[in-house]
Design a protein around this motif. Structure first.
Motif, PDB file in Angstrom:
ATOM      1  N   MET A   1       0.839  -1.200   0.000  1.00 20.93           N
ATOM      2  CA  MET A   1       0.000   0.000   0.000  1.00 20.93           C
ATOM      3  C   MET A   1       0.870   1.245   0.000  1.00 20.93           C
ATOM      4  N   TYR A  85      -7.998   6.795  -2.658  1.00 20.65           N
ATOM      5  CA  TYR A  85      -6.928   7.214  -3.561  1.00 20.65           C
ATOM      6  C   TYR A  85      -7.429   7.928  -4.810  1.00 20.65           C
ATOM      7  N   PHE A 138     -12.318  -0.961  13.305  1.00 16.35           N
ATOM      8  CA  PHE A 138     -11.879  -0.842  11.906  1.00 16.35           C
ATOM      9  C   PHE A 138     -10.355  -0.871  11.914  1.00 16.35           C
ATOM     10  N   ALA A 240     -14.746  -1.574  -0.131  1.00 11.30           N
ATOM     11  CA  ALA A 240     -14.812  -0.635  -1.259  1.00 11.30           C
ATOM     12  C   ALA A 240     -15.813   0.483  -0.965  1.00 11.30           C
TER      13      ALA A 240
HETATM   14  N1  MTE Z   1     -12.375   2.379  -1.804  1.00  7.92           N
HETATM   15  C1  MTE Z   1     -12.053   3.124  -2.876  1.00  7.92           C
HETATM   16  N2  MTE Z   1     -12.937   3.267  -3.860  1.00  7.92           N
HETATM   17  N3  MTE Z   1     -10.841   3.726  -3.010  1.00  7.92           N
HETATM   18  C2  MTE Z   1      -9.879   3.591  -2.046  1.00  7.92           C
HETATM   19  O1  MTE Z   1      -8.784   4.143  -2.200  1.00  7.92           O
HETATM   20  N4  MTE Z   1      -9.277   2.622   0.105  1.00  7.92           N
HETATM   21  C3  MTE Z   1      -9.468   1.449   0.955  1.00  7.92           C
HETATM   22  C4  MTE Z   1     -10.918   1.311   1.423  1.00  7.92           C
HETATM   23  N5  MTE Z   1     -11.818   1.516   0.314  1.00  7.92           N
HETATM   24  C5  MTE Z   1     -10.184   2.813  -0.897  1.00  7.92           C
HETATM   25  C6  MTE Z   1     -11.481   2.238  -0.795  1.00  7.92           C
HETATM   26  C7  MTE Z   1      -8.568   1.483   2.105  1.00  7.92           C
HETATM   27  S1  MTE Z   1      -6.932   1.208   1.768  1.00  7.92           S
HETATM   28  C8  MTE Z   1      -9.021   1.698   3.364  1.00  7.92           C
HETATM   29  S2  MTE Z   1      -8.010   1.514   4.709  1.00  7.92           S
HETATM   30  C9  MTE Z   1     -10.411   2.116   3.630  1.00  7.92           C
HETATM   31  O2  MTE Z   1     -11.169   2.279   2.429  1.00  7.92           O
HETATM   32  C10 MTE Z   1     -10.391   3.447   4.359  1.00  7.92           C
HETATM   33  O3  MTE Z   1     -11.674   3.807   4.757  1.00  7.92           O
HETATM   34  P1  MTE Z   1     -11.848   5.175   5.573  1.00  7.92           P
HETATM   35  O4  MTE Z   1     -11.171   6.242   4.817  1.00  7.92           O
HETATM   36  O5  MTE Z   1     -13.327   5.387   5.685  1.00  7.92           O
HETATM   37  O6  MTE Z   1     -11.193   4.953   6.908  1.00  7.92           O
END
Ligand code: MTE
Length: 322
Positions: A1, A85, A138, A240
């Protein structure tokens, strides 16, 4: 990551929830006023047909599946320390940039091995079942954690509506990927749409939450509005955000981080303190926002949900299927 040096957000950067929401309403108003000044004929070319959606209160019932005895992380931390991201790689970027995402109208497409393909409208999904408040731990794969009062209902309720064929063994989630609304989407080196998946029995487990809100309100964009999945015994990247399609299949689906680095991120990604990430330990975690004495915590097998979910993995080598 794309791991950043974990650092708490200085409190000076934190905006109380009410101010934050007022500012957002104000900025949405400003944007609308600015567009009106441009003249109607140009607006059509500038706007895609959708809007950001202001936070709404959700009626929730308390869930017996909630954690007890752990204090929830503050709203400010949950909404200002994010991974999303598509909006940038810094933890503060999603809060800064995700306001541009249009969450109305919003539909979730249901495809693959289902009796009939469907398009489900978010406002129908919001009313499908009573909304529960579920306070869950979480745990991010980057070894930080939070306690979050989510609002939603079990994903199994949604899956029943999808009516999958008996041969469907996996469910895949695909997030929105929209260059206009997500200007950072090409900057991170990740291929979008973001996608994740679960085995059908994991998806049907009552703990797996189709999530629409937190702290009794609809999700802010940076937390995955208008709908995401939460799987509390797995690392956070399995959840997601901003889902636009759910696909049923008899094959294990490709998943974003596994495609990026298969040796670091497995398909299962159950929280497991006995399987370290190749670049750091998973034995402990840093609880965001906790007092100095409580910040470093021991990571629990299955993030503490072992009694409920360990049977899903009976007989499996969890070092191999990490
Ligand atoms: N979903 C999408 N579409 N794009 C992302 O970058 N990051 C993931 C996940 N879902 C991500 C995602 C990651 S790495 C994590 S740790 C969590 O979302 C973070 O959720 P939060 O920001 O609500 O804590």
């Amino acid at each position: 990551m794309l791991i950043r040096k974990p650092a708490d957000i200085p409190s000076s950067e934190i905006t109380p929830q009410a101010d934050y929401l007022n500012r957002r309403t104000f900025m949405t108003g400003m944007a609308a006023a600015g567009l009106a000044a441009l003249g109607a004929e140009r607006i059509g070319g500038l706007l895609s047909p959708g809007v950001a959606h202001a936070a709404e209160k959700l009626q929730t019932v308390k869930s017996p599946l909630s954690l007890t005895g752990e204090s929830p992380t503050s709203y400010q931390d949950i909404t200002h320390y994010n991974n999303f991201y598509e909006f940038g790689t810094d933890k503060g970027d999603p809060a800064r940039n995700a306001g541009a995402m249009h969450t109305r109208p919003w539909t979730v497409q249901v495809t693959g091995m289902v009796k009939q393909k469907k398009m489900l409208d978010i406002d129908t999904l919001l009313k499908l079942k009573p909304m529960e408040e579920r306070v869950y731990r979480f745990r991010c794969v980057e070894a930080w954690s939070m306690v979050i009062p989510w609002a939603g209902y079990s994903l199994s309720e949604f899956i029943k509506q999808c009516d999958p064929q008996p041969g469907a063994k996996y469910v895949q989630f695909l997030s929105l990927a929209n260059q206009k609304q997500m200007p950072e989407i090409n900057q991170s080196g990740i291929s979008f749409p973001y996608t994740e998946g679960l085995r059908m029995d994991e998806a049907m487990h009552p703990l797996t939450l189709l999530t629409f809100g937190l702290y009794g309100e609809t999700l802010p964009n940076q937390d995955g509005a208008p709908v995401r999945v939460i799987v509390p015994w797995k690392y956070g990247f399995k959840s997601a955000k901003s889902i636009v399609r759910v696909h049923f299949s008899d094959k294990q689906p490709p998943t974003t981080w596994n495609m990026m680095a298969a040796n670091e991120y497995g398909f299962y990604s159950n929280v497991n303190p006995n399987v370290d990430h190749p670049r750091w330990t998973q034995k402990t975690e840093r609880r965001i926002g906790a007092s100095l004495f409580k910040q470093r915590q021991t990571t629990l097998m299955f993030n503490g949900y072992g009694d409920q979910v360990a049977s899903l993995y009976k007989g499996m080598d969890l070092k191999k299927y990490f």
